[in-house]
Structure formats: C-alpha cells, structure tokens
Design a protein around this motif. Sequence first.
Motif, short mmCIF file in Angstrom:
data_model
loop_
_atom_site.label_atom_id
_atom_site.label_comp_id
_atom_site.label_asym_id
_atom_site.label_seq_id
_atom_site.Cartn_x
_atom_site.Cartn_y
_atom_site.Cartn_z
N THR A 7 0.83 -1.21 0.00
CA THR A 7 0.00 0.00 0.00
C THR A 7 0.86 1.25 0.00
O THR A 7 0.59 2.22 -0.72
N ARG A 8 1.93 1.26 0.79
CA ARG A 8 2.83 2.41 0.84
C ARG A 8 3.53 2.64 -0.50
O ARG A 8 3.75 3.79 -0.90
N LYS A 9 3.84 1.57 -1.19
CA LYS A 9 4.49 1.72 -2.50
C LYS A 9 3.52 2.33 -3.52
O LYS A 9 3.93 3.09 -4.39
N ARG A 10 2.25 2.00 -3.37
CA ARG A 10 1.25 2.56 -4.29
C ARG A 10 0.95 4.01 -3.99
O ARG A 10 0.59 4.78 -4.88
N PHE A 11 1.07 4.41 -2.71
CA PHE A 11 0.75 5.78 -2.30
C PHE A 11 1.89 6.35 -1.46
O PHE A 11 1.71 6.64 -0.27
N PRO A 12 3.06 6.55 -2.05
CA PRO A 12 4.23 6.96 -1.26
C PRO A 12 4.12 8.36 -0.67
O PRO A 12 4.80 8.67 0.31
N ASP A 13 3.27 9.18 -1.23
CA ASP A 13 3.19 10.57 -0.79
C ASP A 13 2.00 10.84 0.13
O ASP A 13 1.74 12.00 0.48
N ILE A 14 1.28 9.79 0.51
CA ILE A 14 0.08 9.95 1.34
C ILE A 14 0.42 9.63 2.80
O ILE A 14 1.14 8.69 3.10
N ALA A 15 -0.12 10.44 3.72
CA ALA A 15 0.13 10.24 5.14
C ALA A 15 -0.39 8.87 5.58
O ALA A 15 -1.45 8.43 5.12
N PRO A 16 0.33 8.19 6.48
CA PRO A 16 -0.06 6.85 6.90
C PRO A 16 -1.49 6.75 7.42
O PRO A 16 -2.17 5.75 7.17
N ASP A 17 -1.95 7.76 8.15
CA ASP A 17 -3.30 7.64 8.72
C ASP A 17 -4.39 7.68 7.65
O ASP A 17 -5.54 7.32 7.92
N ARG A 18 -4.05 8.09 6.44
CA ARG A 18 -5.01 8.07 5.34
C ARG A 18 -5.00 6.73 4.59
O ARG A 18 -5.80 6.53 3.67
N LEU A 19 -4.12 5.83 4.98
CA LEU A 19 -3.94 4.59 4.23
C LEU A 19 -4.48 3.36 4.92
O LEU A 19 -4.44 2.26 4.35
N VAL A 20 -4.99 3.53 6.14
CA VAL A 20 -5.50 2.37 6.85
C VAL A 20 -6.67 1.73 6.11
O VAL A 20 -6.76 0.51 5.95
N GLY A 21 -7.58 2.56 5.63
CA GLY A 21 -8.71 2.04 4.87
C GLY A 21 -8.27 1.30 3.63
O GLY A 21 -8.83 0.25 3.27
N GLU A 22 -7.26 1.83 2.96
CA GLU A 22 -6.74 1.17 1.76
C GLU A 22 -6.08 -0.17 2.12
O GLU A 22 -6.21 -1.15 1.38
N LEU A 23 -5.40 -0.22 3.26
CA LEU A 23 -4.81 -1.47 3.72
C LEU A 23 -5.89 -2.52 3.94
O LEU A 23 -5.75 -3.68 3.50
N VAL A 24 -6.96 -2.14 4.62
CA VAL A 24 -8.05 -3.08 4.90
C VAL A 24 -8.68 -3.57 3.61
O VAL A 24 -8.92 -4.77 3.42
N ARG A 25 -8.96 -2.65 2.69
CA ARG A 25 -9.55 -3.05 1.41
C ARG A 25 -8.63 -3.98 0.64
O ARG A 25 -9.07 -4.96 0.03
N SER A 26 -7.34 -3.67 0.66
CA SER A 26 -6.37 -4.49 -0.05
C SER A 26 -6.31 -5.90 0.52
O SER A 26 -6.25 -6.89 -0.22
N GLN A 27 -6.34 -6.00 1.85
CA GLN A 27 -6.30 -7.32 2.48
C GLN A 27 -7.53 -8.13 2.16
O GLN A 27 -7.46 -9.34 1.92
N ILE A 28 -8.69 -7.47 2.16
CA ILE A 28 -9.92 -8.18 1.81
C ILE A 28 -9.83 -8.71 0.38
O ILE A 28 -10.15 -9.87 0.11
N GLY A 29 -9.35 -7.87 -0.53
CA GLY A 29 -9.21 -8.30 -1.92
C GLY A 29 -8.25 -9.47 -2.07
O GLY A 29 -8.52 -10.41 -2.82
N THR A 30 -7.15 -9.44 -1.34
CA THR A 30 -6.18 -10.53 -1.40
C THR A 30 -6.79 -11.83 -0.90
O THR A 30 -6.62 -12.90 -1.50
#
Length: 391
Positions: free
Chosen positions: A236-259
């Motif tokens: 997730t961090r590689k996909r959004f390197p310029d985004i603050a970590p607290d904005r990426l938790v939702g993306e992490l959860v979505r990514s894990q569900i997809g995986t």
Amino acid sequence: MSDAPRHAPWAADPAKSCGRLHDEQRETVRGPRDAFQRDRDRIIHSISFRRLRHKTQVFMAPDGDHFRVRLTHSLEVAQIGRTVARALGLNEDLTEALCLAHDIGHPPFGHAGEDALKEALTGQGGFDHNGNTLRALMVIDSPYPRWNGLNLTWETLEGLAKHNGPIVKPQWALAEADAAFPLDLTRWPSLEAQVAAIADDIAYDNHDIDDGLRAGLLTLDQILTVPVVAAGWDATRKRFPDIAPDRLVGELVRSQIGTMVNDLIAETRRRVDEAGIDTAEDVRATGTCLAGFSEEMREAERSLKRFMYANLYHHPRQLEAARIAGELVAGLFGAYRADPGRMPADWHGRLPAEEPARSRHIADFIAGMTDRYAVTRYREVVGPIDLPEGF
C-alpha cells in the motif's frame, strides 16, 4: 439480453429447492422472485434482522457512530459473499441470505452475553447462538398468520445450521429445528453456505482491525507485527508513497480483503476441479470442505486471528466490558426466573409451566434483546448499574 449471472452446475438451484416446512400454495405469490430471493427478503424485513443494528460486534453498546455493529457487519459479509459467489458461478441470492442471517441468533453483548446464557441454562440444555439463529427464524420471529417463523427454504436453513460444517451432536435448539425439518446435519452444506462462512471470517478479520485502531485499542505499529498485514502495508505504501499513513489504513483493509477474496476464489476452484464436482449434490456428498483458503493464506489468516485475540478481543478494556455484560445478562435471567411476571405481558402469557421449556423461554426473551434494551430492562428489574465510559 439478460444480465443475470450464469450459474455453475454445482450451484444451488431455487427451482430444485427441497421446499419449505409449511405449504404456501394458498398464499399469494408476490412478484417474480424465486425461492431464495424471497428468503433473503424475508430475512431483511424480519424484526430479528432489524435488532442487529443495536447488538455488539466487537464493542459493547458502542457510543461512537462509526463502529461496526452486528447489522453493519452482516451487510459487509453479504457484500463479500456475493462477490465470491458471482465469481464462482454460485447462487448469489442464497449466499446473500445466509450472510445476512448468520448472526441473528447472537444475544446482546455478543459472546459475553452468550456465555452468560449458556451458564444460566446449565442443566436445561445450555445456549448456542447458532442454534438460536434457527430458533429465531423458525419459531420466534413470526410475522405470518398461519405458522410460526419465516418459513425459509430447506437450503437456507441447512446453510445456517451447518455454516461451520457438519454437526454430529446438535445442541437442543438445533436438534429441535432438525426434528421439525430434517437438515441432514452430518453432511457438508452447499457451496453457498461454505462461502458465506468464510466471507464472515474475511469481514471480521479485517474490519475489526479498522475498529480496533479507531478505538485506540490497537496501534499501527502493533498490527504491522503480523506478517500478512506488514506485506499488505508495504504494498500500500508503494502505491501511495506521498500519502500520510493515517489516510492509508482504509486502503490497507480493502487491499487485504481483496487478497483474501482472490485466494478464496482460486483455491475453491482448484478444489472443485480436483474433486470432480458436477452437481450441487456432489458438493454435499464429497465429505470435505470445498470452499477455503490456500495453505499459505490459511496460516496467514490464523496468525492474524491469534494477534486479534491477544491484542483486541482479550484487551483488558474488552475483558472488563465482557465481565460487566455477563453480569448484566445473568442478572436479567435471575430476575425473570424469580418473577416471570416482570416480563412483558405477551412473553409472560406464553411462559411454559415446566422445565426445561420455562427457562429456555426466558432465555429466548433475553437473547432477542438489543444491548441498549438489555441495559434498560436491567435497571428496571434488577437495579442501578454503572457502565464504564464507551460501554
């Protein structure tokens, strides 16, 4: 041209349903829905389903509007279940019905409430939320004039009874349901039911991370000690390197569900092909679970569960809330057992005279309560209770 999904030959077919317990030939057929679509709609319109909006998922009677409850969890499970069912060519409507109804039997305060009712019914058969789901849908929730229950199809009831696999020694509530409408408990259920069970795991494995972080009971550093989460976070961090970590938790959860969903689909297809499944009956006759994760994902998911139990579900704050919830449910049962006249008139009027039916009836009433209603009734029939902040 129809946009209806194409079903695999091993999908449940509503036209070949084993039917309903009660004959509905005299009833008016409302619209073009098939049997499984009608089941789904009956569940959605039921009182038992509506009550889930005020029943614990992880946090007891949460004050925050952003935390999940049993209702929102069930909707999230249904979304995942439909996605997997469509990809595998299964019946989406049956899968959705099973996902929506799978938690209807939970009492107030989740597993803490269940443990209290199980203890209260020691010697009277105990309490099990899965058996209570069948009891709620077949006996208690009765909106129709000619029979008790929602009169769901055999396939929906079978899937709810066996959503975690075959059952050799059913608890009393499930045994009564099976006696009324035999559900072939010792064999594996449909693939739709198997998918619904794993959709439940995928939903709470990941969404509980989100709620745990939101509540401050988990930290990002903590969850990154879990290998599968760490791998997802790195991606997730590689996909959004310029985004603050607290904005990426939702993306992490979505990514894990997809995986997890992609792994489930691929592994289930492999098992179905390997087993030579040609019909829905083959699914039940094969004697093994066909829907599941690959070995690698299964171990990763187990590791995540171990972390969540150690750090969230058994967090000191959660254990204290569970202790209070257990005392509250036990107190309600004791009060109604001592003076059943304090139950609402319709419940008291149907109180059986003999055990074990008498105690089970009281447990039926308590099990149907929402968290907030249970607190209100406790203060009315037992006395004041101090609840911790955020309970």
